[in-house]
Design a protein around this motif. Structure first.
Motif, PDB file in Angstrom:
ATOM      1  N   LYS A   1       0.852  -1.393   0.068  1.00  0.00           N
ATOM      2  CA  LYS A   1      -0.020  -0.140  -0.105  1.00  0.00           C
ATOM      3  C   LYS A   1       0.855   1.372   0.019  1.00  0.00           C
ATOM      4  O   LYS A   1       1.944   1.220   0.533  1.00  0.00           O
ATOM      5  CB  LYS A   1      -0.858   0.224   1.380  1.00  0.00           C
TER       6      LYS A   1
ATOM      7  N   ARG B   1       0.482   5.951  -0.187  1.00  0.00           N
ATOM      8  CA  ARG B   1      -0.680   6.951  -0.071  1.00  0.00           C
ATOM      9  C   ARG B   1      -0.602   7.635  -1.567  1.00  0.00           C
ATOM     10  O   ARG B   1       0.426   7.984  -2.141  1.00  0.00           O
ATOM     11  CB  ARG B   1      -0.301   7.877   0.782  1.00  0.00           C
TER      12      ARG B   1
ATOM     13  N   GLY C   1      -4.133  11.027  -1.116  1.00  0.00           N
ATOM     14  CA  GLY C   1      -4.576  11.198   0.163  1.00  0.00           C
ATOM     15  C   GLY C   1      -5.102   9.886   0.727  1.00  0.00           C
ATOM     16  O   GLY C   1      -5.327   9.747   1.862  1.00  0.00           O
ATOM     17  N   ILE C   2      -5.336   8.924   0.010  1.00  0.00           N
ATOM     18  CA  ILE C   2      -5.593   7.749   0.425  1.00  0.00           C
ATOM     19  C   ILE C   2      -4.876   6.512   0.232  1.00  0.00           C
ATOM     20  O   ILE C   2      -3.998   6.613  -0.397  1.00  0.00           O
ATOM     21  CB  ILE C   2      -7.138   7.319  -0.048  1.00  0.00           C
ATOM     22  N   TRP C   3      -4.961   5.557   1.096  1.00  0.00           N
ATOM     23  CA  TRP C   3      -3.759   4.325   1.040  1.00  0.00           C
ATOM     24  C   TRP C   3      -4.568   3.153   0.357  1.00  0.00           C
ATOM     25  O   TRP C   3      -5.604   2.901   0.552  1.00  0.00           O
ATOM     26  CB  TRP C   3      -3.610   3.703   2.559  1.00  0.00           C
ATOM     27  N   ILE C   4      -3.938   2.986  -0.923  1.00  0.00           N
ATOM     28  CA  ILE C   4      -4.282   2.150  -1.843  1.00  0.00           C
ATOM     29  C   ILE C   4      -3.278   1.098  -2.137  1.00  0.00           C
ATOM     30  O   ILE C   4      -1.944   1.378  -1.950  1.00  0.00           O
ATOM     31  CB  ILE C   4      -4.946   2.557  -2.952  1.00  0.00           C
ATOM     32  N   ASN C   5      -3.480  -0.218  -2.665  1.00  0.00           N
ATOM     33  CA  ASN C   5      -2.542  -0.863  -3.198  1.00  0.00           C
ATOM     34  C   ASN C   5      -2.021  -0.510  -4.450  1.00  0.00           C
ATOM     35  O   ASN C   5      -2.580  -0.259  -5.308  1.00  0.00           O
ATOM     36  CB  ASN C   5      -3.051  -2.236  -3.490  1.00  0.00           C
ATOM     37  N   VAL C   6      -0.704  -0.279  -4.388  1.00  0.00           N
ATOM     38  CA  VAL C   6       0.071   0.317  -5.620  1.00  0.00           C
ATOM     39  C   VAL C   6       0.849  -0.791  -6.196  1.00  0.00           C
ATOM     40  O   VAL C   6       1.295  -0.631  -7.353  1.00  0.00           O
ATOM     41  CB  VAL C   6       0.873   1.481  -5.309  1.00  0.00           C
TER      42      VAL C   6
END
Lengths: 249, 302
Positions: A80, A82, A85-90
């Protein structure tokens, strides 16, 4: 000339009386584990003895290390970060075959009985057993960390009891969220930081009874299974409604 | 009492599952929502793999909705005709939604989309409902026994294909209900829920249906959408756990009956405020999870 000397030395080392003065003979309390509906983990007793054709050697003490490895699986590990502004799987990374369960038990602290070289050679500790070639890569470290947090990778030092330098025993707890398949059990006999003998066997873990039946139905006759699931749901909904109507009268 | 679930492949306390089913059942009966938006996160929490949780909750929703709708049928609070029209749109929407779901799964971002969908839709709906119901309560208090509210003439009332929905007391075009059904079916398939929490406000605010009829009709519609979803998951992903569903629905059907009784005793405005608050609470929780830095940046998953 030199090669011949080495060959002779090697042959001498391999002679029964010289290299394998002590052998391990072991057994498990059960070699098959059945997953039933009320399965809640399982404990296996591993016990054995050291067979000798010579008097017990003086000097370095004897130690036993036992490892159990679950079926191997290819995993996808995601990271994950940021973004906006949001925490996502990158990032996703597929990690090669790693055991779904791995436990190491020993008679004493591993640091005292197992030098790193012997560890690497026999792939005993999780660090040496689980993708040692990827050491230092964040994804591999995370995999080990996550499995440790779930108590799937464990190290239990000092839980193998060894009496009279001959008889040893320990119990291994398999978790309740167990994966079906073969669990490879290895027993190592160590003296002076060297593995002097090892023994391997497999514990088979399998679903039985209704668990087996439902699992097979879900995979082999998926449509029938789906319709059955709906029928149960519909019947229960109707049954409850009727039951309450009768109760209220 | 621990029980091993054959498809989820974990051992869970049976009473925990009965309890989760029960709580969600009560809410389902009270508000006419399937409860999927609550049951799925609760199942994650007790350690059920997400794929199994989503598929199995669809199955449990079928049971609690059947139980709930029968209670509503007896009180004649189901608009069958409206339900069927909504369902027609709903099934088409589900089929489209599953295509979208599989596309996103291939791209590896399905989790994010599902959570964002939850936050956005729960947020908007919860907020609108809360404001509306507070206003309704203020109005009722301000003018006790005041004049009945005049029916607003919305643009949706000018569309062709008009149909009479007697139970709802409506004479409107079939196009808006079909569109609502499709939208909800699509979202339901993407989010892995029945879609009641979107359907109920859509029926009240977009179609102008009376609250009492809305719940029964929504439940009626959900049975079929959730059933379709269950079948699809069982067939393509093998992720429906019958044993898990069984425990959830034993708790769920009992809960739904209790919930229906509570719902009938409460005032419609009160009911709406509670549903709005519940929806907002789930929305905030999911929203914070996206914003706060996670303790562990890595996760294992299929």
């Amino acid at each position: 000339m030199m090669t011949r000397v080495f060959a002779l030395l090697f042959a001498l080392l391999m002679l029964p009386g010289a290299g394998r003065a002590e052998e391990v003979v072991a057994a498990l309390s059960q070699s098959r584990i059945s997953i039933t509906a009320n399965f809640d983990g399982s404990e296996i007793l591993i016990f054995g003895a050291v067979k000798r054709n010579q008097p017990t050697p003086e000097g370095e003490p004897l130690d036993v290390i036992i490892t159990v490895a679950g079926p191997e699986k290819v995993e996808t590990i995601r990271r994950k970060d940021r973004r906006f502004g949001i925490w996502i799987n990158v990032e996703a990374q597929v990690i090669g075959h790693t055991p779904t369960f791995y436990t190491v038990t020993s008679t004493r602290e591993l640091a005292d009985i197992l030098p790193p070289l012997t560890d690497s050679l026999w792939k005993i500790t999780a660090d040496k057993r689980i993708l040692p070639g990827m050491r230092g890569l964040p994804a591999r470290e995370a995999l080990i960390r996550l499995r440790k947090a779930d108590d799937l990778y464990r190290t239990r030092e000092g839980v193998v009891t060894l009496s009279e330098d001959t008889l040893f025993q320990t119990s291994i707890t398999l978790p309740s969220n167990i994966v079906e398949g073969g669990y490879t059990t290895r027993i190592f006999l160590l003296r002076g930081g060297e593995v002097i003998d090892s023994y391997g066997t497999t514990i088979n873990v399998q679903k039985v009874g209704i668990e087996r039946w439902l699992y097979n139905l879900a995979y082999q006759h998926a449509l029938i299974y789906g319709v059955m699931a709906l029928a149960i749901a519909g019947l229960f909904g109707w049954g409850a409604s009727e039951a309450f109507r009768i109760l209220r009268r | 009492m621990q029980i091993f679930l054959p498809i989820a492949e974990v051992s869970v306390n049976a009473f925990t599952l009965l309890g989760i089913g029960g709580i969600v059942g009560v809410l389902s009966g009270m508000f006419g929502v399937g409860g999927g938006f609550l049951i799925t996160p609760l199942l994650f929490f007790v350690g059920i793999p997400p794929a199994v949780a989503v598929a199995t909750s669809a199955n449990q929703i079928v049971a609690s909705s059947v139980s709930g709708v029968l209670a509503h049928f007896k009180r004649k609070t189901v608009d069958l005709k409206m339900g069927l029209v909504l369902l027609g749109g709903g099934l088409v929407g589900s089929a489209i939604g599953i295509q979208i779901f599989n596309m996103l799964k291939a791209m590896g971002q399905v989790d994010l989309l599902v959570t964002l969908c939850y936050v956005v839709f729960l947020g908007i709906i919860g907020f609108l409902m809360l404001i509306e119901s507070i206003r309704a309560i203020k109005r009722a208090k301000g003018r006790p026994g005041g004049r009945p509210e005049r029916k607003k003439h919305l643009w949706v009332h000018n569309l062709p294909l008009k149909m009479k929905f007697r139970a709802s007391g409506l004479y409107i075009s079939a196009i808006p209900p079909i569109a609502v059904g499709m939208m909800v079916g699509m979202l339901g398939a993407v989010m892995g829920v029945g879609g009641g929490f979107i359907m109920v406000p859509a029926m009240i605010y977009l179609l102008g249906m009376p609250t009492k009829v809305v719940i029964g009709t929504s439940l009626f519609q959900i049975i079929f959408t959730a059933g379709f979803t269950t079948l699809l998951h069982a067939y393509t992903n093998h992720t429906v756990d019958v044993l898990l569903a069984f425990l959830l629905l034993v708790g769920g059907v009992i809960g739904a009956q209790i919930g229906t009784q509570i719902g009938l005793k409460m005032k419609a405005e009160q009911l709406r405020i509670w549903l709005a608050l519940l929806v907002l609470a789930v929305c905030l929780k999911l929203g914070f999870d996206l914003l706060l830095p996670p303790k562990e940046l890595y996760s294992l998953g299929a």
